[in-house]
Scaffold this active site. Structure first.
Site, mmCIF file in Angstrom:
data_model
loop_
_atom_site.group_PDB
_atom_site.id
_atom_site.type_symbol
_atom_site.label_atom_id
_atom_site.label_comp_id
_atom_site.label_asym_id
_atom_site.label_seq_id
_atom_site.Cartn_x
_atom_site.Cartn_y
_atom_site.Cartn_z
ATOM 1 N N MET A 146 -0.124 31.939 -23.813
ATOM 2 C CA MET A 146 1.001 31.651 -24.686
ATOM 3 C C MET A 146 0.617 30.629 -25.748
ATOM 4 S SD MET A 146 3.993 32.561 -25.449
ATOM 5 C CE MET A 146 5.157 33.196 -24.235
ATOM 6 N N LYS A 180 10.108 3.024 6.366
ATOM 7 C CA LYS A 180 9.616 3.364 7.702
ATOM 8 C C LYS A 180 10.454 2.713 8.811
ATOM 9 C CE LYS A 180 5.526 3.729 10.567
ATOM 10 N NZ LYS A 180 4.097 3.463 10.743
ATOM 11 N N PHE A 184 0.835 -1.191 0.000
ATOM 12 C CA PHE A 184 0.000 0.000 0.000
ATOM 13 C C PHE A 184 0.879 1.254 0.000
ATOM 14 C CE2 PHE A 184 -2.297 3.332 2.442
ATOM 15 C CZ PHE A 184 -3.273 3.593 1.496
#
Lengths: 565, 161
Positions: A475, A166, A116
């Protein structure tokens, strides 16, 4: 040197490293895998700016870096957080801006599992970072961060990404911050070859039509003073690229303006007629050179650049000098003698008189020409920092604002990122609270990151967004007008939003000017308010950026596009 | 023109993909690429054969040097270096032509490393020309499969550091 070590988590070590690198501000957005780091940020002595979209964190860090010369720092979570940074990283890479980017990553044990919010961000950013790291052991973290700041800020600067699984952030380590970096594959050359510097000096002495062409390298190496001294000493006019703007004072008599596609005619004529082109920290981008074969074809070329790979990449160079712009210009100043340029400077003065940058005021009525707004901002606040989005307004800002010092023009040059300016202006204002900061914006560009009004209001960052509202993606519309028979395919964005109400919805100040005489008061009111402000300038719809060199043409094949009434 | 580059790199995760990515991003063609660790286990050596004129070679070299993990790039000019490549060729063979094929292998100082009832595998080492030559001689028998390692090369004489 020994330093006593201390036990701490990877997350804590990250903060300690940032202290040691002198980081006072980071721009970011939290997420699942970043929780241990954000827990440390909670009481760290570092200002964290919560953006509303990660792309803005990267742009804001870049704006901070460009306004100060320090390394910008941003952080985002794994997966979509990281991929949202990609545009900002690519932007910093193209314009060589020092940045250290932290991304969260899924735990090491899940890497490669399509977990995930997993994205292979080191793989994704490989071609748009100067270097990147996936940290595999928290004990390596201090060394990696030390290297990252070193790589980002030295040589040709650029973004460096550090991906942090982590588990690394919760792993306990004995913290030790190295005081030196030793990378055997990375030794940038600062001191140019003196023989080459002397060759450059003699080429200058022999030249009759010299032109100095200075780019962003002059800003990043803080070589503006040396550039001015050299130009005055050798009596050569100076053109600065979009990213070099501010490196040479606009009101200096030797200034030629910007070269290239929307450059001043006299800058392009001067380059084409030059017999010696002295490129300093510039990379011969296609928007500058136009048709390469016809670019400065009679000129000998001296190229000073810290990145050897830029030498002879696009244009064959006669006198290459690999080195830092500041160092090299100092040496060149020592050896250089004036060029034989009296007649040349007369010719240039003549071109400037005959072909000035100009626009046509509306003959009747009180409509607002966009160029007029830039002139009024210049008059109201000449020492402001001007940040821009990308498009017509960007070119008008580069053409008409009278920059007098470096680091006052912050714009997306290489990548051309719409949505860059507003978050970058927030970063710049946080870095330089003493300066008035304008984001010159189009109604298209501003809508790409207008959610950052929330950031500006929450963090009380009083930037002024000047929206040049012409109801078009201007532009692109200009190119459609010129090259596609005015078939305005998907460029009309009229009445997309009420910018005043949008500002007010976020708690910012919203102002509107629809007539010429409302322009200056709106600017003054915005500056005086001290609040984040959006000014909706309703401008002439189909004004074109002029002059213009069509893509692929030689830079002296110039179109005049002033809109007559 | 073909150039052989010896590229010393940090022996680390992701380095091959940085090098290969640089080539593809900038549109340079790799003819062959081999990687292996050197006598120093922290350093790997890549031998890259690249097509292009001198300007391409100059840019490739500079762009390689820009990669932080690249330690040194050396252009191995053919007159100053030796190079070898190894090929394994599985060729159709049966009792009728086995000895003929073995003779060809002999001439090239190649070795038979596997024999089966309908094929055999020949191992040959040499420069590009030698491998192409034996390949051509074996082709009439029918090459079932073939694999080449790509070139490895060293500068003659002293260590190039």
């Amino acid at each position: 040197m020994t330093e006593s070590t201390e036990k701490m988590t990877g997350a804590r070590a990250l903060i300690e490293c940032l202290y040691r690198e002198g980081v006072d501000t980071i721009f970011g957005y939290p997420g699942g895998v970043l929780l241990p780091i954000y827990d440390e940020i909670y009481d760290a002595d570092i200002r964290h700016i919560l953006v509303r979209h990660e792309q803005a964190a990267a742009h804001a860090a870049e704006g901070y870096a460009r306004a100060t010369g320090k390394t910008g720092v941003c952080i985002a979570t794994s997966g979509p957080g990281a991929t949202n940074l990609v545009t900002g990283i690519a932007n910093a890479y193209m314009d060589s801006i020092p940045m250290v980017v932290f991304t969260g990553q899924v735990p090491s044990s899940l890497l490669g599992n399509d977990a995930f919010q997993e994205a292979n961000i080191t793989g994704i950013t490989m071609p748009i970072t100067k270097h990147n790291y996936l940290v595999q052991d928290a004990n390596e973290l201090p060394k990696v961060i030390k290297e990252a700041f070193h790589i980002a800020s030295t040589g040709r600067p650029g973004p460096v990404l550090i991906d942090l699984p982590k588990d690394i952030t919760v792993q306990e380590i004995d913290f030790y911050y190295p005081d030196k970096v030793d990378l055997r594959g990375y030794k940038p050359t600062y001191q140019g070859n003196l023989q080459q510097v002397k060759r450059a000096a003699s080429a200058i002495k022999e030249s009759k039509n010299p032109v100095i062409y200075a780019g962003g390298g002059v800003i990043s190496s803080d070589a503006s003073k040396e550039l001015i001294e050299l130009a005055e000493k050798i009596k050569a006019p100076v053109t600065t690229t979009l990213t070099g703007m501010g490196g040479f004072p606009v009101e200096h008599e030797l200034f030629l303006g910007m070269p290239g596609m929307h450059g001043a005619k006299y800058a392009n004529y001067a380059i084409q007629e030059s017999d010696l082109l002295i490129a300093v920290g510039a990379r011969f981008d296609d928007r500058v050179t136009g048709k390469l074969k016809a670019f400065a074809s009679n000129a000998k070329i001296i190229h000073i650049d810290i990145d050897p790979a830029e030498i002879s990449k696009n244009v064959k160079v006669d006198v290459p000098i690999v080195g830092d712009a500041k160092w090299t210009l100092q040496k060149l100043l020592k050896y250089a003698e004036p060029a034989q340029s009296e007649k040349w400077l007369d010719r240039i003065a003549h071109w400037k008189k005959v072909h000035p940058l100009h626009y046509v005021e509306p003959a009747t009525g009180d409509g607002i020409k966009p160029q007029y707004i830039i002139e009024q901002i210049t008059e109201a606040c000449k020492d402001a920092i001007i940040v821009t989005e990308v498009g017509q307004h960007q070119m008008w800002a580069a053409q008409y604002f009278k920059f007098s010092e470096p680091r006052t023009f912050i714009t997306s040059g290489g990548l051309g990122t719409m949505g860059y300016g507003f978050p970058a202006s927030i970063g710049a204002k946080i870095a330089r609270p003493d300066k008035v900061v304008f984001d010159i914006a189009g109604d298209g560009s501003f809508q790409m990151n207008s959610q950052e009004l929330a950031t500006a209001v929450q963090e009380n960052v009083p930037v002024i967004v000047a929206v040049f509202n012409n109801g078009y993606l201007g532009m692109v519309r200009q190119w459609q007008e010129l090259f596609h028979n005015r078939r305005y395919s998907a460029t009309c964005i009229q009445n997309s939003v009420d910018f005043v109400k949008l500002a007010e919805a976020y708690g910012a100040l919203g102002l509107r000017a629809t007539k010429r005489d409302e322009v200056r008061p709106a600017i003054e009111e915005a500056i005086a308010s001290g609040r984040p402000t959006v000014i909706d300038f309703v401008v002439e719809e189909e004004e074109n950026v002029s002059p213009m060199v069509p893509a692929g043409a030689a830079i002296n094949e110039i179109l005049d596009l002033e809109r007559k009434e | 023109m073909r150039h052989t580059l010896a590229v010393l790199v940090e022996n680390k995760y992701g380095v091959l993909s940085r090098v290969a990515g640089m080539f593809s991003r900038r549109g340079y063609n790799i003819d062959s690429l081999t990687v292996g660790v050197t006598d120093d286990p922290t350093i790997s050596r890549m031998t890259i054969v690249v097509m292009g004129d001198d300007e391409v070679l100059e840019q490739v070299t500079k762009q390689l040097n820009k990669l932080i993990d690249v330690i040194r790039v050396t252009d191995l000019k053919s007159e100053e270096s030796v190079d070898r490549e190894l090929a394994l060729i599985k060729v159709n063979s049966d009792v009728t032509n086995r000895s003929e094929i073995m003779q060809i292998a002999d001439i090239f100082r190649a070795r038979i490393i596997d024999v089966a009832s309908k094929s055999m595998i020949i191992e040959v080492t040499g420069d590009d020309g030698k491998i192409t030559a034996i390949e051509q001689l074996l082709r009439p028998f029918g090459i079932k499969e073939m694999v080449r390692t790509g070139k490895v090369a060293l500068r003659r004489g002293q260590k190039s550091s």
